[in-house]
Design an enzyme around this catalytic site. Structure first.
Site, PDB file in Angstrom:
ATOM      1  N   LEU A 185       0.738  -1.220  -0.129  1.00  0.00           N
ATOM      2  CA  LEU A 185      -0.010   0.026   0.156  1.00  0.00           C
ATOM      3  C   LEU A 185       0.902   1.451  -0.111  1.00  0.00           C
ATOM      4  O   LEU A 185       0.532   2.283  -0.732  1.00  0.00           O
ATOM      5  CB  LEU A 185      -0.965   0.064   1.248  1.00  0.00           C
ATOM      6  CG  LEU A 185      -1.875   1.232   1.376  1.00  0.00           C
ATOM      7  CD1 LEU A 185      -2.816   1.178   0.072  1.00  0.00           C
ATOM      8  CD2 LEU A 185      -2.604   1.090   2.450  1.00  0.00           C
ATOM      9  N   TYR A 186       1.975   1.131   0.764  1.00  0.00           N
ATOM     10  CA  TYR A 186       2.935   2.412   0.637  1.00  0.00           C
ATOM     11  C   TYR A 186       3.360   2.686  -0.755  1.00  0.00           C
ATOM     12  O   TYR A 186       3.419   3.671  -1.037  1.00  0.00           O
ATOM     13  CB  TYR A 186       4.123   1.919   1.524  1.00  0.00           C
ATOM     14  CG  TYR A 186       4.920   2.915   1.448  1.00  0.00           C
ATOM     15  CD1 TYR A 186       5.185   4.182   1.895  1.00  0.00           C
ATOM     16  CD2 TYR A 186       6.524   2.784   0.898  1.00  0.00           C
ATOM     17  CE1 TYR A 186       6.313   5.057   1.903  1.00  0.00           C
ATOM     18  CE2 TYR A 186       7.528   3.572   0.770  1.00  0.00           C
ATOM     19  CZ  TYR A 186       7.126   4.718   1.060  1.00  0.00           C
ATOM     20  OH  TYR A 186       8.343   5.733   0.987  1.00  0.00           O
TER      21      TYR A 186
END
Length: 445
Positions: free
Chosen positions: A241-242
């Site tokens: 997700l980062y």
């Protein structure tokens, strides 16, 4: 029954009519008087309520004014003083995430060469805030004023750009870390997407519009297997997700460049390390655990292949950041409108020499003079990738970027800082025990 009828209906008809008329008249006057009184009371209560609400609003406003961490004439004076360049041709830079690892080093480098610098940081608790406070103290000692605030605070950003006509913005504030996204995904959207948009909204409306350099990440290469990673490679397969929020950031910045004429340079950092680093990074946590005599977890990839990273020393990253500021062209917008094409660039900032994680541990063992207790496990599906490797040819050509610090030399400097910061003297004996106690004291602060 008769008595009741006599009381209600008198025997003399005329008397009944007169008294009933008087009774009705009295009841009418009472009713009117009662209604008037109630109306007056209602007006009084309305007025009283309005007065209370006005007073409460005044109190709340006053409270927000006096309790706010920013604002006021003295605050504005500090901002202007910190933002004023001290060299001919110096620039005025707003550095977001200034109390962070890279932010602190970039702010110091700019200040030392005579540029005006104002920092902005929210001092969140993703990792030990006392380390961020210590970095802030370091910046303050060099004349850099750091505002405690959030990049999602549009009023604060508008105020900063109103007080100072920043020529540049170095946007380094972000929610970092790959694995933490599994625990707190919303924080990545809040900082890396919503915060980015809020900041760029302020920049596009600023007069003059600043040139922007911002931190993307090597994580955008995701599942890319081609090495070394080039800026032209596909970045549409994020592994975390980062990485996805950083990739989204690149698309968002391109939009603001295209629509509003903001001059934008994105920097894809490759595993930055060094003094004043982030405690959540492997080299930092390995050092802490080795000194405390605790085991360290070393991940291994598929088919027992060691993970490798293109570790890049902080001083080399700072040179790339400063060079990006120096070569950034002016934004072309005005009043939130684009007046012409604006510069848009993306660069890899790495070291071009990947090193395996076991080799990293070996270097730390030599510098710490303590053997690590290694716990080797298979890499979980938590967003990590097996290797990173930067192609820095574009940065070399356009920025003059040339990393000079290898991992051996860089970790030696980091260990020296670490032992000093946490109050550990290797010559006093009792190494791991003394370091452990020192670390525990630091953690309680």
């Amino acid at each position: 029954m008769r008595l009741m009828e006599d009381e209600l209906f008198p025997s003399t008809p005329g008397k009944f009519k007169i008294e009933r008329a008087h009774t009705i008249n009295r009841q009418f006057h009472r009713c009117f008087a009662s209604t008037s009184t109630m109306f007056l009371w209602a007006l009084f209560l309305i007025a009283l309520t309005a007065s209370y609400l006005s007073f409460q609003s005044f109190v709340d406003t006053s409270s927000r004014y006096f309790n706010a961490s920013w604002g006021g004439m003295h605050w504005e004076k500090q901002i202007r003083a910190s933002a004023t360049p001290r060299r001919p041709g110096g620039v005025s830079v707003l550095v977001t995430g200034a109390a962070g690892f890279v932010g602190t080093h970039v702010s110091l480098a700019l200040r030392k060469r005579g540029d005006g610098v104002v920092g902005l940081d929210n001092f969140n608790s993703y990792y030990d805030p006392s380390l961020k406070k210590a970095r802030k103290a370091l910046l303050t000692s060099h004349g850099v004023f750091v505002v405690e605030g959030d990049i999602n605070d549009a009023r604060l950003l508008a105020k900063l750009f109103d007080v100072v006509p920043f020529t540049h913005v170095m946007h380094l504030a972000a929610q970092a870390g790959v694995r933490y996204a599994i625990e707190n995904p919303a924080s990545y959207v809040h900082s890396n997407i919503a915060g980015l948009v809020t900041l760029f909204e302020a920049c596009k409306s600023a007069d003059p519009q600043p040139a922007i350099v911002w931190a993307s990440s090597s994580s955008v290469y995701g599942l890319n297997e081609k090495a070394p990673f080039s800026e032209a490679d596909r970045t549409d397969r994020p592994a975390s997700l980062y990485a996805a929020t950083k990739k989204a950031g690149e698309e968002i910045t391109h939009t603001y460049n295209h629509i509003y004429g903001l001059s934008i340079t994105g920097l894809r950092f490759f595993t930055v390390y060094g003094p004043w680093g982030r405690p959540d990074m492997a080299y930092f946590s390995f050092t802490r655990n080795i000194l405390q005599g605790k085991p360290i977890t070393v991940y291994r990839g598929k088919n027992h292949v060691d993970l490798a990273r293109d570790f890049t020393y902080i001083d080399d990253i700072v040179k790339g950041c400063v060079a990006s500021l120096d070569t950034a062209q002016k934004s072309t917008g005005s009043g939130g409108r684009k007046r012409g094409p604006a510069q848009y660039r993306i660069f890899n900032l790495g070291n071009t020499s990947p090193v395996t994680v076991p080799a990293l541990v070996g270097i730390l063992e030599r510098h710490l003079k303590v053997k690590a207790k290694r716990h080797v496990v298979e890499m979980p599906g938590n967003g990590d990738v097996p290797f990173t490797h930067a192609n820095i040819s574009s940065a070399r050509t356009e920025l003059g970027y040339n990393p000079t610090t290898n991992l051996e030399a860089g970790l030696k400097k980091f260990v020296k800082w670490y032992l000093s910061y946490y109050g550990y003297n290797p010559r006093s004996g009792g190494g791991a025990t003394k370091a452990s106690k020192s670390l525990e004291r630091k953690g309680r602060k």
